[in-house]
Scaffold this active site. Structure first.
Site, PDB file in Angstrom:
ATOM      1  N   GLY B  93       0.781  -1.311   0.004  1.00 41.69           N
ATOM      2  CA  GLY B  93       0.033  -0.016   0.074  1.00 41.69           C
ATOM      3  C   GLY B  93       0.845   1.177   0.131  1.00 41.69           C
ATOM      4  O   GLY B  93       0.400   2.283   0.190  1.00 41.69           O
ATOM      5  N   ILE B  96       5.235   0.119  -3.640  1.00 39.08           N
ATOM      6  CA  ILE B  96       6.539  -0.767  -3.692  1.00 39.08           C
ATOM      7  C   ILE B  96       6.420  -1.638  -4.894  1.00 39.08           C
ATOM      8  O   ILE B  96       7.168  -1.796  -5.696  1.00 39.08           O
ATOM      9  CB  ILE B  96       6.981  -1.437  -2.514  1.00 39.08           C
ATOM     10  N   ASN B 124     -10.135 -11.036 -10.161  1.00 41.17           N
ATOM     11  CA  ASN B 124      -9.310  -9.771  -9.515  1.00 41.17           C
ATOM     12  C   ASN B 124      -9.674  -8.416 -10.051  1.00 41.17           C
ATOM     13  O   ASN B 124      -8.873  -8.071 -10.768  1.00 41.17           O
ATOM     14  CB  ASN B 124      -8.055 -10.266  -9.342  1.00 41.17           C
ATOM     15  N   TYR B 131      -4.283  -2.446 -13.583  1.00 45.65           N
ATOM     16  CA  TYR B 131      -3.389  -2.743 -14.720  1.00 45.65           C
ATOM     17  C   TYR B 131      -3.868  -1.840 -15.844  1.00 45.65           C
ATOM     18  O   TYR B 131      -3.004  -1.174 -16.750  1.00 45.65           O
ATOM     19  CB  TYR B 131      -3.115  -4.134 -15.110  1.00 45.65           C
TER      20      TYR B 131
END
Lengths: 168, 168
Positions: B93, B96, B124, B131
């Site tokens: 969160g 990274i 998902n 994405y």
């Protein structure tokens, strides 16, 4: 008589012809940007990025399997990934495609692979039935995500602001 | 502070720990058969089968990206395939994971890749939205076919009867 053999650099024109043949079959003949020089450079140098098996009938090339190795972090072993399989239309229906599929399974086993994978279009039920009858599973939940062209360049130039994790 | 660096052979225990971390997250902790010896042999020899980027926060490893190269016969260029991306739960969160994704896009561009790919589970939706916002496309029609274990051994030992093509 059918012979299956590893392609050599001198086969680059034949490989490119078969890549074009598959692209035409997929109704995308203009999508092929690859050249003979690309094939020679990337497939037949010190560190080949792919491998090709040519199927020849009576000495003339009539099909190919184009593959490379991926890696399974669960198995700790490479896997074989079949990128392209193509048999020229007049030579279909005689078992040449299946002979190529089985030949690659033998290469996978010889190379210590625990997995052999490829992709299929979700509406191609005859192909799915054929693969399942061979013992393959279709991973229906996993979808491929792709980023290419200008979107790839844009992502590469994105600045990400990383915040300090709590407690760090 | 976050640093991203290529892993070395001495990082094999860390890489294996992160592979296990991802497998636990996927609720499959017992599926990991890979050992440190596998990681060293296949990732850090003369012909590495994969590459790993480690994410470190204040010098401690907290995540990784595990990738290798595939090949596009249409582009005549390699592609980058992201097999595993994982950030340890306390470090999620903060950006990274996105920093790793962008770093691999930079590697893809530097290596002359025209494509950068990975997979996502079809349910998902938050990941798919993330994405797509980055410029990626989800290839909904293409399904992965896999054959492994005893089915792979059986296929490799299959005899294929090839019939003479008409006119040959």
């Amino acid at each position: 008589m059918l012979t299956l053999r590893p392609a050599e650099a001198a086969d680059a024109p034949v490989i490119l012809r078969l890549i074009h043949g598959l692209a035409e079959y997929e109704k995308a003949p203009h999508e092929v940007l690859a050249t003979e020089a690309d094939i020679v450079r990337d497939g037949f140098g010190a560190k080949p990025m792919f491998h090709v098996v040519l199927a020849e009938w009576a000495g003339a090339p009539v099909g190919f399997a184009f593959y490379f190795f991926n890696y399974s972090t669960w198995h700790g072993r490479p896997g074989l990934y079949l990128e392209d399989l193509f048999v020229e239309p007049p030579y279909r229906g005689y078992g040449i495609g299946k002979a190529l599929l089985v030949h690659l399974a033998q290469i996978a086993v010889a190379e210590g692979c625990r997995r052999y994978q490829w992709q299929v279009l979700d509406w191609n039920q005859p192909a799915i039935d054929f693969y399942e009858a061979m013992g393959a599973s279709v991973l229906k939940e996993w979808l491929t995500v792709r980023i290419d062209g200008e979107n790839l360049a844009r992502l590469a130039s994105t600045h990400v602001h990383v915040r300090p994790p709590a407690g760090s």
